[in-house]
Design an enzyme around this catalytic site. Sequence first.
Site, short mmCIF file in Angstrom:
data_model
loop_
_atom_site.label_atom_id
_atom_site.label_comp_id
_atom_site.label_asym_id
_atom_site.label_seq_id
_atom_site.Cartn_x
_atom_site.Cartn_y
_atom_site.Cartn_z
N HIS A 1 -5.54 -6.81 -4.15
CA HIS A 1 -5.79 -7.20 -5.54
C HIS A 1 -6.51 -8.53 -5.67
O HIS A 1 -6.58 -9.09 -6.77
CB HIS A 1 -4.47 -7.26 -6.30
CG HIS A 1 -3.78 -5.94 -6.45
ND1 HIS A 1 -4.35 -4.87 -7.12
CD2 HIS A 1 -2.59 -5.50 -5.98
CE1 HIS A 1 -3.52 -3.84 -7.07
NE2 HIS A 1 -2.45 -4.19 -6.39
N ARG B 1 -2.64 -8.37 3.86
CA ARG B 1 -2.48 -7.07 3.20
C ARG B 1 -3.87 -6.46 2.99
O ARG B 1 -4.64 -6.96 2.17
CB ARG B 1 -1.76 -7.19 1.86
CG ARG B 1 -1.59 -5.82 1.19
CD ARG B 1 -0.61 -5.80 0.05
NE ARG B 1 -1.09 -6.48 -1.14
CZ ARG B 1 -0.49 -6.43 -2.33
NH1 ARG B 1 0.65 -5.73 -2.46
NH2 ARG B 1 -0.98 -7.06 -3.37
N ASP C 1 -8.35 -7.33 15.17
CA ASP C 1 -9.30 -8.01 16.06
C ASP C 1 -9.64 -9.41 15.54
O ASP C 1 -9.93 -10.32 16.32
CB ASP C 1 -10.58 -7.18 16.22
CG ASP C 1 -10.41 -6.03 17.18
OD1 ASP C 1 -9.34 -5.93 17.82
OD2 ASP C 1 -11.34 -5.21 17.30
N GLU D 1 6.23 1.58 -2.99
CA GLU D 1 6.09 1.06 -4.35
C GLU D 1 5.90 2.14 -5.41
O GLU D 1 5.36 1.87 -6.48
CB GLU D 1 4.93 0.06 -4.40
CG GLU D 1 3.65 0.54 -3.75
CD GLU D 1 2.61 -0.55 -3.64
OE1 GLU D 1 2.61 -1.49 -4.46
OE2 GLU D 1 1.78 -0.47 -2.72
N ASP E 1 4.50 -2.00 -9.15
CA ASP E 1 4.00 -0.62 -9.15
C ASP E 1 5.14 0.38 -9.31
O ASP E 1 4.97 1.42 -9.96
CB ASP E 1 3.23 -0.34 -7.86
CG ASP E 1 1.84 -0.94 -7.89
OD1 ASP E 1 0.96 -0.35 -8.55
OD2 ASP E 1 1.62 -1.99 -7.28
#
Length: 352
Positions: free
Chosen positions: A48, A73, A87, A152, A178
């Site tokens: 977000h 995230r 990586d 969620e 959510d």
Amino acid sequence: MPAPHNPFKAALKAGKPQMGCWLGLADPYVAQISAGAGFDWLLIDAEHAPNDLRSITAQMQVLAGFDSHAIVRPTIGETWMIKQYLDAGAQTLLIPMVESAEQARELVRAVTYPPHGVRGVGSALARASNFSGIPDYLQTADAEICLLVQVENRAGMAALDEILQVEGVDGVFIGPADLAADMGFIGNAGAPEVEAAVLGAMDKIVAAGKAGGILTLDPKMQRACLDAGATFVATNIDVTLFAAAMRNTAKAALALLPDQAATGSAKTENASRYLQQLCKHWSHKATAEFDAAQGSITFDTGNRVTMTASADQLEITATTGPRGDLTRWKQVITDHLVRFAFREELSVEWAD
């Protein structure tokens, strides 16, 4: 030389609560300020927030110099995206919108090298291995990767028991915002039904031996989740902290300036009636106090109107904050009074 130690993963295994904060401003400068604040972990959000691989890498580089552990995230739990973040040096990932055990198993495979997983063996190019500076990285990296999955919605909650049985999932994060929306309480994560669902899920997570996590700005819910055994809890978001601070600072600055005010009057033998009508009309939107002779109405915006009624005249004072639209506010008051006085030709004369 093995892969770098993941202190966050070790703390979760030891059951030591880790307190964190969300980073959504997508800026290394803000990340550095936040890292010096003392949180155990900071989550760099790409779901977000306007982050990409380069901005996330820059923030991880900043956090590497502090004790705050970087959690990333991704936008979504795609294998190719996970490979890039690993990586780039992320050791802990929080994957959003996990709804099934099969999805969780695929995520475990995505963060694990072959033959048990599908993570691409490209560490020679990667910051994660210090660009081939860690000779044993491939053999030791899996043990230091921490996989957190985010449940969620109702589908994820229904599958929670099965998700908790997936080996390789280190923790489960419950997303109350959510979840509230999916339960029919959009914008109200504090609804009793939602909080009960969150705490019920936290009990299951802890009983299964997994780490439980949550982001909530409600101190009571933070306490309740910690008491239920949650071990990674975020208590705030840099975006909301900054926005609230700036708004409050601007409000305080403007409060140093004088309000704007204008006086007016209307000739009428029904002054008391119109005063009371206007106060009653706006009483459901503002704070209104009135009797037959005097009345005042105050809105949260800072707009105010005070009125005094005599036998043949209504005296009016219209007030706004220092940056309010006084001209429009006078017109609004005038329009309402004229509408109430439809049986006569009422005219409000403003002094300025």
